[in-house]
Structure formats: C-alpha cells, structure tokens
Design an enzyme around this catalytic site. Structure first.
Site, short mmCIF file in Angstrom:
data_model
loop_
_atom_site.label_atom_id
_atom_site.label_comp_id
_atom_site.label_asym_id
_atom_site.label_seq_id
_atom_site.Cartn_x
_atom_site.Cartn_y
_atom_site.Cartn_z
N SER A 291 0.82 -1.22 0.00
CA SER A 291 0.00 0.00 0.00
C SER A 291 0.86 1.27 0.00
O SER A 291 1.67 1.46 -0.89
CB SER A 291 -0.96 -0.05 1.19
OG SER A 291 -1.96 0.91 1.05
N ASP B 26 -1.01 1.09 -4.27
CA ASP B 26 -2.13 0.24 -4.70
C ASP B 26 -3.37 1.07 -5.07
O ASP B 26 -4.45 0.51 -5.30
CB ASP B 26 -2.46 -0.84 -3.67
CG ASP B 26 -3.02 -0.28 -2.37
OD1 ASP B 26 -2.73 0.88 -2.04
OD2 ASP B 26 -3.76 -1.02 -1.68
N ASP C 65 -5.59 2.93 -3.79
CA ASP C 65 -6.87 3.10 -3.09
C ASP C 65 -6.96 4.51 -2.51
O ASP C 65 -8.01 4.94 -2.07
CB ASP C 65 -7.10 2.03 -2.01
CG ASP C 65 -5.99 1.95 -0.99
OD1 ASP C 65 -4.93 2.57 -1.20
OD2 ASP C 65 -6.18 1.25 0.02
N ASP D 128 -1.16 6.25 -3.95
CA ASP D 128 -0.18 5.38 -3.30
C ASP D 128 0.01 4.15 -4.19
O ASP D 128 -0.56 4.07 -5.27
CB ASP D 128 -0.61 5.04 -1.86
CG ASP D 128 -1.86 4.19 -1.79
OD1 ASP D 128 -2.66 4.23 -2.74
OD2 ASP D 128 -2.04 3.47 -0.79
MG MG Z 1 -3.20 1.93 -0.24
#
Ligand code: MG
Length: 452
Positions: free
Chosen positions: A93, A237, A239, A235
């Site tokens: 992440s 990933d 999200d 970031d």
């Molecule tokens: Mg993330």
C-alpha cells in the site's frame, strides 16, 4: 508482523515466503477451499510472494485465479464480478518499497471484518490448517480484465461528455505503482490531456508512496510548469488519492473526501460515514445539505462496513481514501479522480476555487511513548483530567472542547499513544495537541512515582 489485522513486514527480514504461504493456506481454510483471486501491486517482491500465496491456497484445495498486477480496488471488484469466495492482494500500500503485506477480501469485495481476521489469525497460530492430498489439488488460472472492468465501472457513474468537453490537462503521479496502469487511461477516456510522472510500474518508487504533501513536490512543479488544470497522486495500490491545484498548491490529505462528499450530496442527500479522527470540516459541509455524518472506529473496514449496513451515499477517511457505494464499499482512488473532474466540469470552476469554498481546519498529529501500564488505565485517568468536557469513547478517547478536539488512542502494534488535535487555527491545534501530551506525561509520571 503477524496479527489479527493480517501480515506485513520488510521483505527478506520480517516478511518471508514461509509466513505468507502459511497465512494464505489459513485463508484458504477460512473460505472453505473455494475460488480465490490473487492480485498484487508493482513491488519488486510481487512474484516472490505471488507464488508463495499460490502455494498456500493450492495446498488446502483452493482454485487460484491470478488477476496479475492491479490496484487493490480493481481486485476487490473482481471478487464481486467473478463471484468467488475471496481474494488476496499482495501490496504494501502506502509503505516504502521494502515493505509488503497481504490484504484479505471477503466474497462481497470488502476486506475481512475484524472478527474474521481474528479467526484467520487463530487458524494460523494454532496450526489448525487442513491440507489436501494430491488428487484434490486444483490449478492456477489466469484472468485478464481486472483493470478494464474497474475502468468501465468508474466511467459508468460519471458524465463522460460533460468532462470531455472541458479538455482538462491533468498530471498523474502514480509513484511507479499500480495507479499508472489505470488512471492515465481513465483520463484519456474522459477526453483529458494526460501527462504522467513516475508511471513506470516497476516498484522502484521515485518517492515514498504515501500521498502526503511532503512527497508531492515534483507533481506540484509539473502541474505549474505545464499549466495543467489539476494533478493527482496515488499510493502504490491506488486506493488513495491526493490533489495538487492548478496553482501548484498541494492539498492536505483530507480534501479528496471533502470535495467528493460536497459534490455527491449536491446530487443526492443521504448519510455520510467516516472515522472518529476525520476533520470537522466534513460535518460542516454535510450540515449545509441537511444530512448526517456517522463516525466509526479508525480503520477503513469499519467505515466500509458501516456504509454498507447504513446505506450511506458517500464516505471514507481523511487520508485520501474515498468510498463511493455506487461502485463498491471500498476505498477507490480511481473513482475519486473521476468524480473530482466531474465536479470541476459541473461547476465550471477551477479546483482552487472549489477548495477555497470549503471550511478550513488544521489537524496536528503527534505520538508519545507510553510504557507505564495499559491504555485503558490511561483512558480512565484522562477521563478524570478532562471531566468538565464532552467526551467520546468510540475509539480511544476523544475530548471535544470549544476550540476544537483532541483524539487520543493507543497504537495497535507499538507502545505508543497517538494524539490528534484539530482546530480552526494552527496555533490552537498545536496547543490542543500539546495539552493532550502534557496530560499523558503527567499521568505517566504519577504512575512512575507510585511504583517507586
Ligand atoms: Mg493503499
């Protein structure tokens, strides 16, 4: 680091394939040997851990569906689309490149609920994993299309024509993560002129991937020098998302949630959900529309779960994680990008103007070591110290004062107490945060004296 919230660590140090394989096998047991999709972010350790996850899942009789490198929200959507029993995303992440971790997904596309995380950890810890024999081992199947599926979902909830007419010039900083595989393409389909930095999905991050202002200087310079309308950063990933205005101003992390909430409530009223530490500005915005904010414990799964149960219209966290139920109950940085552009197109105003109309607060975050006894004792003592004030005990202790609030909670992993304070002006927020620390030190010292 292994616990009820999952498994994460530094590659080759605290995170090794044996742990990942065993955890994946435990997850396979938890989902009753069903089909499990596996996705990963762009980290250099993604293959290392992908095969470890495959092994763990296959060893307990699961069928693996490998969806390749993609954002976490894309993987969550694939779990729903393929109607499988679960998913595992291998991603560190917002943590630096040397970190990696597993995120576990339920059949409905949400992350495991805390009680399910506990069951998973219990299976792992007590060695209660049931392995299968040679004739029950299934295969790894590849499935393309996680990103395309996600793109189509996001495009379906915005007015493409309206955005395309504006021909926005947009800069994207994907920090060499998975956002580079989706957000530039989304923007092109929305008729934008797209410029990218750090879009090589190779896991060698050009800056720390947490989308906080101190990491976004290069994006800010690029937006300004290119005369772009807006800049977005994700970031690793994707999200989460952060925003740079056309003037090059890097916005604090909570602005994506504020902007999207204001835009959505303008279209339809309903409940807004966030965690106990999110800015008061959200309440101010929501009040204007006659709607309500419901607060949960810190942790995105608590927000997602509450939103689903209460049928909220929008929600998320102050760290750039926005949840749009029309798509799914998961933080989705890509959906947030599309909605912020639609807000700009709809209002006909530049992003800096939309931002200038939002209520302004200042949040100060600090932490102190607390080794004198447990947190519930500290909480009781703090209750006494602030007995004249309004308090909230949903997650730690939140003291609500006239000039702002102080939220004090224990870290789940270290002997540290986090203090977050917010006020309308920066000096006052700083003062409130220091007041929280003072009280903790006073309690800590009095315990020390009594022990002596
Ligand atoms: Mg993330």
């Amino acid at each position: 680091m292994v616990g009820v919230s999952g498994v994460r660590g530094i590659v080759g140090n605290s995170l090794v394939p044996e742990v990942v394989t065993k955890f994946s096998a435990a997850f396979g047991n938890l989902v009753h040997r069903g089909k499990v999709i596996v996705g990963a972010d762009t980290r250099t350790s993604n293959d290392l851990f992908r095969y470890a996850v495959f092994s763990g899942l296959l060893s307990v009789g699961c069928e693996v569906i490998d969806i390749g490198i993609c954002p976490t929200p894309s993987a969550q959507l694939m779990v729903e689309k393929l109607k499988v029993e679960g998913g595992i995303v291998i991603t560190g992440s917002h943590n630096p490149a040397e970190w990696n971790a597993l995120k576990f997904i339920r059949p409905d596309g949400l992350f495991l609920y805390p009680e399910e995380g506990e069951r998973l950890f219990c299976l792992y810890k007590k060695d209660e994993i049931k392995y299968v024999s040679w004739n029950e081992i299934k295969r790894v199947n590849r499935e393309k299309g996680a990103i395309e599926n996600h793109l189509e979902k996001v495009l379906s909830i915005v007015d493409r024509e309206k955005i395309a007419q504006k021909r926005f010039k947009v800069v994207v900083d994907a920090c060499n993560g998975t956002g580079g595989l989706i957000t530039p393409e989304l923007l092109r389909r929305l008729g934008c002129e797209v410029l990218t930095i750090n879009s090589e999905p190779d896991g060698f991050f050009a800056h720390p991937p947490e989308p906080v202002p101190s990491n976004l200087e290069a994006l800010s310079r690029m937006v300004k020098s290119q005369g772009a309308d807006i800049g977005f950063a994700h970031d690793a990933d994707a999200d989460r998302v952060a925003i740079v205005t056309e003037k090059g101003n890097i916005l604090p992390e909570d602005y994506p949630l504020l902007l999207v909430t204001k835009f959505i409530l303008g279209k339809r009223k309903g409940l807004v959900v966030t965690n106990v530490s999110t800015t008061q500005a959200l309440d101010d915005i929501v009040r204007e529309f006659g709607s309500l904010v419901k607060r949960t414990k810190v942790g995105d799964i608590n927000v997602s779960r509450c939103m689903k149960e209460e049928r909220a219209v929008v929600g998320g966290e102050g760290n750039g994680g926005v949840i749009i139920p029309e798509i799914h109950y998961a933080r989705d940085g890509i959906a947030a990008v599309a909605l912020i552009l639609e807000y700009m197109a709809d209002s006909g105003e530049p992003i800096s103007y939309l931002v200038s109309n939002l209520p302004r607060y200042y949040i100060i975050k600090k932490k102190v070591r607390f080794t004198q006894g447990n947190f519930s004792f500290l909480k009781d003592q703090l209750k006494r110290e602030f007995y004249k004030s309004r308090m909230d005990f949903l997650d730690g202790i939140k003291i609500i004062l006239n000039k702002g609030w102080i939220h004090i909670r224990a870290s789940g992993t270290e002997p540290i107490v986090r203090i977050i304070a917010e006020s309308k002006n920066r000096e006052e927020a700083e003062k409130l945060c220091n007041l929280g620390i003072e009280k903790i030190m006073k309690i800590s010292n009095s315990i020390k004296r009594r022990k002596e």
